[in-house]
Design an enzyme around this catalytic site. Structure first.
Site, PDB file in Angstrom:
ATOM      1  N   HIS A 208     -13.225  13.301   4.467  1.00 27.13           N
ATOM      2  CA  HIS A 208     -14.497  13.508   5.285  1.00 27.13           C
ATOM      3  C   HIS A 208     -15.556  12.626   5.092  1.00 27.13           C
ATOM      4  O   HIS A 208     -16.527  12.578   5.706  1.00 27.13           O
ATOM      5  CB  HIS A 208     -14.805  15.007   4.902  1.00 27.13           C
TER       6      HIS A 208
HETATM    7  N1  UDP Z   1     -11.943  22.614   0.127  1.00 23.85           N
HETATM    8  C1  UDP Z   1     -11.607  23.755   0.718  1.00 23.85           C
HETATM    9  N2  UDP Z   1     -10.975  23.906   2.017  1.00 23.85           N
HETATM   10  C2  UDP Z   1     -10.667  22.585   2.470  1.00 23.85           C
HETATM   11  C3  UDP Z   1     -11.059  21.279   1.769  1.00 23.85           C
HETATM   12  C4  UDP Z   1     -11.616  21.443   0.838  1.00 23.85           C
HETATM   13  O1  UDP Z   1     -11.824  24.780   0.273  1.00 23.85           O
HETATM   14  O2  UDP Z   1      -9.881  22.555   3.506  1.00 23.85           O
HETATM   15  C5  UDP Z   1     -12.839  22.984  -0.903  1.00 23.85           C
HETATM   16  C6  UDP Z   1     -12.248  22.160  -2.101  1.00 23.85           C
HETATM   17  O3  UDP Z   1     -11.452  22.668  -2.878  1.00 23.85           O
HETATM   18  C7  UDP Z   1     -13.753  21.820  -3.066  1.00 23.85           C
HETATM   19  C8  UDP Z   1     -14.708  21.754  -2.063  1.00 23.85           C
HETATM   20  O4  UDP Z   1     -14.390  22.366  -0.691  1.00 23.85           O
HETATM   21  O5  UDP Z   1     -14.028  22.674  -3.810  1.00 23.85           O
HETATM   22  C9  UDP Z   1     -15.164  20.455  -1.569  1.00 23.85           C
HETATM   23  O6  UDP Z   1     -15.809  20.093  -0.704  1.00 23.85           O
HETATM   24  P1  UDP Z   1     -16.083  18.590   0.271  1.00 23.85           P
HETATM   25  O7  UDP Z   1     -14.657  17.923  -0.056  1.00 23.85           O
HETATM   26  O8  UDP Z   1     -16.586  18.915   1.274  1.00 23.85           O
HETATM   27  O9  UDP Z   1     -17.338  18.017  -0.601  1.00 23.85           O
HETATM   28  P2  UDP Z   1     -17.407  17.041  -1.922  1.00 23.85           P
HETATM   29  O10 UDP Z   1     -16.798  17.728  -2.939  1.00 23.85           O
HETATM   30  O11 UDP Z   1     -16.794  15.891  -1.461  1.00 23.85           O
HETATM   31  O12 UDP Z   1     -18.849  16.945  -2.011  1.00 23.85           O
END
Ligand code: UDP
Length: 384
Positions: A208
């Site tokens: 993403h």
């Molecule tokens: N996550 C989720 N469903 C999904 C993909 C990710 O619940 O289909 C969760 C993942 O376990 C983590 C969080 O979303 O806790 C991460 O979000 P994201 O990757 O959007 O943001 P980042 O951590 O990169 O800031």
């Protein structure tokens, strides 16, 4: 449960990972928490269902933020927060991580001289091309209480001249988030069966980050590697709305033929899928931490990381390209022994008590307040 007055602690958030990582703290604060959601993740797949699943009360949504440019997001949320804080000043403000929502919350707290706590302070990628890196640095400069997940994060803050009395090593709240929301074994088995998956027999992927989705060459490279892996074993890809839109716009759907595409998963479902994946391929920040709690290997599709703790054992870093498949195959070749080794390692992110520690720090900060013109915690020379 906190004894602070009702709605006296403003918790400013706007994205999926903030909901995940602040859920336990919000539950501990109870009625004292006032959740202010900037709407940065305005997509219901990333927000609405998560509030219910994480058992969070309905937040107040701030208008005019979702889907806008970074400057407009920060500006609009700052103005809305200022109005909110003027109408009912909180005793303390909590922000988490490195999002635009967190930066807006930090600026709003600072403008009204309210005590500011930063959950997940001291992470640094040292990559100035990432907007999140700038957000983190600015929030850490403003925060009165910096909740560093690890001793390494504390060291980074000290090296930047942050006064030691502002820093607390708390652990990362992700540990308790995983512990609280990982479904029990029987439910996980049913979920895997429902998707036709076998434990330890598939790859779980997420993509993403803008540098992987907005650059067509990078997106093609990542999807091409997932397609290659998909010829060897099942690849499951819960698809972020941003990525889905970019794939459609660039006509890259044919690369998904060997991949099982799912809508973004609820948190419990995602954890269950991650818990039994033979290897995870992801550019997510939070997943780098969760993988250490779940004991699964991870290929991080990025050029840099602000979470080096996972790199020693659990994760390896590789930019979009053939390195993804090479790294994944290396991890797959380690087989059951490799998985057993990781399962036996402790997470570098703490013991699951971070939210409780932070709730205590919020209580103290809210009761102490912050006097206008108190510059005692500004590091020497900072004003020069
Ligand atoms: N996550 C989720 N469903 C999904 C993909 C990710 O619940 O289909 C969760 C993942 O376990 C983590 C969080 O979303 O806790 C991460 O979000 P994201 O990757 O959007 O943001 P980042 O951590 O990169 O800031």
């Amino acid at each position: 449960m906190s004894t602070l007055p009702s709605r006296s602690v403003a918790v400013v958030l706007g994205t999926r990972p903030e909901l995940v990582k602040l859920a336990e703290l919000i539950r501990l604060l109870g009625p004292a928490a006032r959740i202010l959601h900037t709407g940065q993740h305005y997509d219901p797949e990333l927000s609405g269902g998560f509030l219910d699943e994480l058992r969070l009360p309905e937040p107040e949504f701030l208008p005019g933020v979702g889907g806008r440019s970074r400057a407009v997001q920060v500006g609009a949320a700052l103005a809305a927060l200022d109005t909110n804080f003027e109408a009912a000043p909180p005793l303390a403000v909590v922000v988490q991580g490195d999002t635009n929502a967190a930066l807006s919350g930090a600026l709003a707290a600072n403008a009204r001289e309210l005590p500011l706590l930063h959950v997940e302070a001291g992470l640094r990628s040292h990559d100035r091309a990432m907007p999140e890196e700038h957000n983190r640095v600015m929030i850490d400069r403003l925060a009165d209480v910096l909740c560093a997940p690890t001793p390494g994060n504390r060291e980074l803050l000290l090296a930047e001249g942050i006064a030691p009395e502002r820093i607390e090593v708390t652990g990362n709240t992700v540990v308790e988030a995983v512990r609280d929301h990982l479904p029990p074994p029987r439910e996980r088995a049913a979920l895997l069966a429902g998707h036709g998956l076998t434990a330890d027999g598939y790859v779980l992927a997420t993509v993403h980050r803008p540098e992987n989705t907005d650059d067509i060459a990078a997106l093609t490279a990542v999807l091409g590697e997932l397609a290659r892996l998909g010829e060897e074993l099942p690849v499951v890809l819960p698809l972020h709305p941003r990525t889905r839109a970019r794939i459609a716009a660039a006509g890259l759907d044919p690369l998904l033929e060997t991949v099982t595409v799912l809508p973004p998963s609820g948190y419990g479902t995602f954890l269950a899928l991650a818990r039994h994946a033979a290897v995870i391929v992801s550019d997510s920040g939070g997943v780098q931490e969760e993988t250490t709690v779940l004991g699964r290997p991870l290929v991080v599709v990025r050029r840099s990381t602000e979470r080096p703790e996972a790199l020693a054992d659990f994760a390896e870093l590789t930019p979009p390209g053939p390195g993804i498949t090479t790294a994944a195959r290396r991890r797959l070749a380690e087989g059951a022994d490799g998985l057993r080794r990781l399962a036996a390692l402790p997470s570098p992110y703490g013991d699951g008590g971070a939210s409780l520690r932070i709730a205590g720090l919020v209580e103290t900060a809210a009761r102490a307040g912050r006097t206008a013109g108190d510059h005692s915690s500004v590091p020497a020379g900072a004003a020069a």
